[in-house]
Design a protein around this motif. Structure first.
Motif, short mmCIF file in Angstrom:
data_model
loop_
_atom_site.label_atom_id
_atom_site.label_comp_id
_atom_site.label_asym_id
_atom_site.label_seq_id
_atom_site.Cartn_x
_atom_site.Cartn_y
_atom_site.Cartn_z
N ALA A 1 0.83 -1.21 0.00
CA ALA A 1 0.00 0.00 0.00
C ALA A 1 0.86 1.25 0.00
O ALA A 1 0.62 2.21 -0.76
CB ALA A 1 -0.94 -0.01 1.21
N GLY A 2 1.89 1.28 0.85
CA GLY A 2 2.76 2.45 0.90
C GLY A 2 3.62 2.60 -0.34
O GLY A 2 3.82 3.71 -0.84
N MET A 3 4.13 1.49 -0.85
CA MET A 3 4.98 1.54 -2.04
C MET A 3 4.21 2.02 -3.27
O MET A 3 4.76 2.73 -4.11
CB MET A 3 5.59 0.16 -2.30
CG MET A 3 6.69 -0.22 -1.33
SD MET A 3 8.10 0.92 -1.36
CE MET A 3 8.68 0.68 -3.04
N PHE A 4 2.93 1.63 -3.40
CA PHE A 4 2.14 2.09 -4.53
C PHE A 4 2.01 3.61 -4.50
O PHE A 4 2.07 4.27 -5.55
CB PHE A 4 0.75 1.45 -4.51
CG PHE A 4 0.75 -0.02 -4.81
CD1 PHE A 4 1.81 -0.62 -5.49
CD2 PHE A 4 -0.31 -0.83 -4.41
CE1 PHE A 4 1.81 -1.97 -5.77
CE2 PHE A 4 -0.31 -2.19 -4.68
CZ PHE A 4 0.75 -2.77 -5.37
N VAL A 5 1.82 4.18 -3.31
CA VAL A 5 1.74 5.64 -3.20
C VAL A 5 3.05 6.27 -3.67
O VAL A 5 3.05 7.26 -4.42
CB VAL A 5 1.41 6.07 -1.75
CG1 VAL A 5 1.41 7.60 -1.63
CG2 VAL A 5 0.06 5.51 -1.32
N CYS A 6 4.17 5.71 -3.23
CA CYS A 6 5.48 6.28 -3.58
C CYS A 6 5.80 6.08 -5.05
O CYS A 6 6.26 7.01 -5.74
CB CYS A 6 6.56 5.63 -2.72
SG CYS A 6 6.42 5.98 -0.95
N LYS A 7 5.56 4.88 -5.55
CA LYS A 7 5.99 4.52 -6.91
C LYS A 7 5.09 5.11 -7.99
O LYS A 7 5.57 5.60 -9.02
CB LYS A 7 6.05 3.00 -7.03
CG LYS A 7 6.59 2.51 -8.36
CD LYS A 7 6.69 0.99 -8.35
CE LYS A 7 7.25 0.48 -9.68
NZ LYS A 7 7.35 -1.02 -9.68
N PHE A 8 3.78 5.06 -7.75
CA PHE A 8 2.84 5.47 -8.81
C PHE A 8 2.35 6.91 -8.68
O PHE A 8 1.91 7.51 -9.66
CB PHE A 8 1.62 4.54 -8.81
CG PHE A 8 1.96 3.09 -9.03
CD1 PHE A 8 3.02 2.71 -9.84
CD2 PHE A 8 1.20 2.09 -8.43
CE1 PHE A 8 3.33 1.37 -10.04
CE2 PHE A 8 1.51 0.75 -8.63
CZ PHE A 8 2.58 0.38 -9.44
N PHE A 9 2.43 7.48 -7.44
CA PHE A 9 1.82 8.79 -7.23
C PHE A 9 2.78 9.77 -6.55
O PHE A 9 2.35 10.74 -5.91
CB PHE A 9 0.53 8.65 -6.43
CG PHE A 9 -0.49 7.79 -7.11
CD1 PHE A 9 -1.29 8.29 -8.12
CD2 PHE A 9 -0.61 6.45 -6.78
CE1 PHE A 9 -2.21 7.49 -8.78
CE2 PHE A 9 -1.53 5.62 -7.43
CZ PHE A 9 -2.33 6.14 -8.44
N GLY A 10 4.08 9.51 -6.68
CA GLY A 10 5.07 10.45 -6.18
C GLY A 10 5.05 10.69 -4.70
O GLY A 10 5.45 11.74 -4.22
N GLY A 11 4.56 9.71 -3.93
CA GLY A 11 4.53 9.85 -2.47
C GLY A 11 3.34 10.62 -1.94
O GLY A 11 3.29 10.92 -0.74
N THR A 12 2.37 10.93 -2.80
CA THR A 12 1.19 11.69 -2.39
C THR A 12 -0.05 10.81 -2.53
O THR A 12 -0.26 10.20 -3.59
CB THR A 12 1.01 12.95 -3.25
OG1 THR A 12 2.18 13.77 -3.11
CG2 THR A 12 -0.21 13.74 -2.81
N VAL A 13 -0.88 10.76 -1.49
CA VAL A 13 -2.10 9.96 -1.54
C VAL A 13 -3.01 10.52 -2.64
O VAL A 13 -3.31 11.72 -2.65
CB VAL A 13 -2.83 9.98 -0.18
CG1 VAL A 13 -4.15 9.23 -0.28
CG2 VAL A 13 -1.95 9.37 0.90
#
Length: 794
Positions: free
Chosen positions: A544-556
């Protein structure tokens, strides 16, 4: 007719109706429409059988189960269509049955459903089609220094059974008392309840005095620090960890004693005890050794035989010897004071009836207490002929101290008094304070009978236990923990295994012996770490955290919830409600399984929606990937709070990685949008490490008795360095020097060598040395050396 079960063709309709009513909060008539086929079937069956109930003319389990499935939707028979006259009559009759009426009273008038705020800000947590989720994130209530009870709030006082200061706790002791109490205390704080959690070392009594004499140490200071270090490593969050050797302990214990004496609840009687004239003292059981009257073992202790396991009264030993000077003690009558439990039995039973009706007592605690009452209470001795303890403030008994099981529970009060001068606001405030006692089952009678009787007899408005939480026993692999045999993991050894404290906490709580004994297993520890922590919980939170970082630049990302997302929120919310129900009942093991269930739902949700594929698709797919990622990371944030009572270090790591604001780390009743769109997360990294079979097998070998071999070897080397020749004795005083290391050093060394099953020649060498020391001691005391009992050749 059988009850509605998952195998019944009508089960899906019942489940769907309950979901609409209880989860989504839909009106009763809407949910009732799904039940029409089942209701018609029930009407037909009742009319055809001609009986008043489903399985005959008397109510049965079938009636209760079917009624329980329908009641949350129907509430009363008037909700049923008028043409179902037979079914309406049946439903009304079962609803009027007293057990069903009591169950119905527990159901809220307005069933709870998923929370929804008035309007989401920024659309970050909005659901599709106008549906919204979450509302305000729960806020953690900060501790306000030294908490004191406040009228109108929930005030929770938690105690963990006081460990004997000289006994290093093993894993069973830790889960049975301090870890269970700590988990519940952390939960109470997360709920914003005013909470005080106290414990400490029990430093009086025979065990402490025995060890002090053996080791020549100040009785307990070093061991108190050892306990404190162990509990700190396990992250036990005491508000205060104290000790019983304080002026407050003396003052409070003597006050309770004086009040019992003034109210006529103490008796005098005579006991026969062994007295050593050479030492000038009565001998406690641990200071006596002799021949077992049951099996003839020559080195039986004064309380129990190590060979046959039978409990022994010290005066029953044949050829008894004082372990301090090896003299022969004599049986001598001595006066003692007794708590008149029969006189207090009526008060105790009335109090228990009220407490059991309102409190959470584990089944074993109730059973053990009932057994004591069934057999009839007997006066219990509260004094001992020792020099180490709380002195008895009564002429004729001033050379005695209080027996540890009268004195030790008072330690809860004195430890609190050392924490705050306003201790009576906790301990003399039964109207506002709820008291939880945590212990293993062997301590139950002292907390459910003896200590309450002391406080009831003292008649000073003391806070008595409301909830007595007792575990069964935790065994080790196929046997029991044993420090002397080197079997099992003890608290001071756990940190040397390389396994983090939170993994130990998790596994001990996962197999917490709540209803029956359980067993620690190295293979199972590896399995649970690698499957539940690494592959289930850790995998979900990391993804869950990695998807935020990898796909959305660390922003929810922004979220637009669909029916599928709402189903996940509903499942998580139901698990959270179940979690709260279990935690409030102190069903810690089952509550932990709810947490693991949530992460399992989360993993399935991610796997089905495949955000790593959707992020590469069109705008609609990318939006879907954003919603799945946003929902998943919010579930991970909820898990951080739910995990805090169990694995606080892991919880803190999740909060740090996701940058959850501290004020939003509280526990709410359901899933909320803690991390809205635009929230920035931190660096995400794995939470757990895999345990390898080779690593675990090495630990299993090390703690299966193997570590004792090296321990004994060290003692042998140290003993040889100090004593390469037998020390000669010069009468008349040097036998006191030998006295200090005959029983504690050489005798214990021989026992440890035997238990470790080392080579017979090595054992024989040390036995010969022990016999020579005994011979020289006899000569120094002017006695004729004799062949030891049980050692004569046939």
């Amino acid at each position: 007719m059988s009850p509605v079960s998952p195998c019944d063709p009508h089960y899906p309709a019942v489940a769907a109706a309950l979901y609409l009513r209880l989860v989504q909060g839909r009106p009763g008539p809407e949910a009732l429409g799904l039940l029409q086929p089942l209701l018609a079937h029930l009407e037909q069956q009742l009319a055809r059988s001609g009986t008043s109930h489903l399985a005959g003319d008397a109510a049965s389990v079938a009636d209760v189960v079917v009624w329980g499935s329908l009641f949350p939707v129907l509430q009363d028979q008037t909700s049923l269509p008028s043409e179902l006259q037979v079914l309406r009559s049946w439903f009304g009759a079962v609803s009027a049955w007293e057990p069903c009426r009591a169950a119905a009273a527990l159901l809220p008038e307005h069933p709870p459903h998923l929370p929804g705020p008035p309007e989401p800000r920024g659309g970050g947590c909005a659901g599709g089609g106008g549906a919204r989720w979450g509302g305000r994130a729960p806020h953690l209530v900060p501790a306000a220094g030294r908490e004191l009870p406040v009228e109108g709030e929930r005030n929770v006082l938690i105690t963990s059974a006081l460990p004997y200061v000289n006994n290093v706790p093993h894993l069973g002791n830790i889960i049975g008392c301090v870890l269970s109490a700590d988990t519940f205390a952390r939960y109470c704080r997360l709920r914003g309840w005013r909470t005080l959690f106290v414990c400490g070392t029990d430093e009086y009594g025979t065990a402490t005095e025995t060890r002090a004499l053996q080791e020549g140490l100040t009785r307990s200071r070093r061991y108190h620090a050892l306990h404190a270090d162990i509990y700190t490593w396990f992250r036990i969050s005491f508000d205060h960890f104290g000790r019983t050797t304080t002026p407050q302990q003396t003052r409070i214990a003597q006050d309770i004693f004086q009040r019992l004496l003034a109210r006529g609840f103490l008796l005098q009687d005579t006991l026969e005890q062994l007295r050593c004239e050479s030492c000038g003292r009565y001998l406690a059981d641990r200071f006596v050794e002799g021949t077992c009257p049951c099996c003839g073992y020559a080195e039986a202790r004064g309380d129990q035989c190590d060979r046959c396991g039978k409990l022994i009264n010290a005066v029953e030993l044949q050829n008894p010897q004082c372990k301090l000077c090896r003299g022969t003690p004599v049986v001598t009558p001595t006066q003692h004071l007794f708590l008149d439990l029969p006189k207090l039995e009526g008060r105790l039973e009335a109090w228990l009836e009220r407490t059991w009706a309102a409190g959470e007592w584990t089944a074993n605690a109730r059973h053990i207490t009932r057994t004591w009452l069934r057999d009839g209470l007997k006066p219990r001795c509260i004094t001992r002929d020792l020099t180490w303890g709380t002195p008895v403030p009564l002429d004729g008994f001033r050379d005695k101290v209080f027996y540890v099981w009268f004195d030790a529970p008072i330690g809860y009060l004195s430890i609190t008094a050392n924490y705050t001068e306003h201790w009576e606001r906790w301990w003399k405030n039964p109207e506002q304070v709820e008291l939880y006692n945590f212990m293993a089952k062997d301590n139950v009678p002292f907390h459910s009978v003896v200590f309450p009787c002391s406080l009831l007899g003292a008649d000073d408005n003391y806070t008595l236990v409301n909830h007595l939480i007792a575990t069964e026993y935790l065994n080790y692999e196929d046997g029991k923990f044993s420090k002397s045999r080197g079997v099992g993991v003890f608290g001071d050894m756990a940190k040397d295994t390389g396994i983090p404290a939170d993994v130990w906490r998790f596994y001990l709580l996962y197999l917490r012996p709540e209803g029956q004994d359980s067993a620690f297993s190295w293979a199972d520890l590896m399995l649970k770490n690698n499957s539940e922590l690494l592959n289930n919980l850790g995998n979900f939170i990391n993804r869950a955290g990695m998807f935020v970082c990898k796909f959305f630049g660390g922003t929810v990302p922004a979220m637009a919830l669909t029916a599928e997302d709402q189903r996940l929120l509903a499942r998580v919310t139901l698990e959270m409600r179940r979690y709260h129900q279990l935690m409030e009942r102190v069903r810690l093991r089952d509550a932990l399984r709810c947490v693991l269930g949530i992460s399992r739902h989360g993993n399935q949700y991610i796997q089905v929606n495949e955000p790593w594929k959707r992020i590469k698709g069109d705008e609609r797919d990318r939006q879907r990937a954003g919603t799945v990622t946003g929902v998943a990371v919010n579930v991970a944030a909820a898990l951080a709070a739910l995990l805090q009572p169990f694995v606080p270090g892991v919880s803190a790591a999740i909060q740090g990685q996701l940058r959850i604001p501290p004020e939003r780390c509280g526990l709410g009743p359901g899933l909320t949008c803690t991390l809205p769109a635009g929230h920035r997360v931190g660096t995400v990294s794995p939470l757990f490490q895999k345990l390898e079979p080779e690593q675990v097998e090495a630990l299993r070998q090390r703690f299966g008795g193997g570590q004792l071999t090296e321990q004994v070897a060290k003692q042998v080397r140290a003993h040889r360095a100090r004593d390469t020749t037998v020390m000669p004795l010069t009468p008349p005083n040097h036998h006191h020097t030998l006295k200090s290391f005959l029983p504690p050093v050489q005798g214990n060394l021989v026992r440890q060598l035997k238990a470790a099953q080392v080579e017979k020649a090595q054992v024989d060498t040390q036995v010969a040395k022990l016999l020579e020391l005994k011979r020289q001691l006899a000569l120094a005391e002017g006695r004729s050396p004799e062949v030891p009992k049980g050692k004569r050749k046939k």
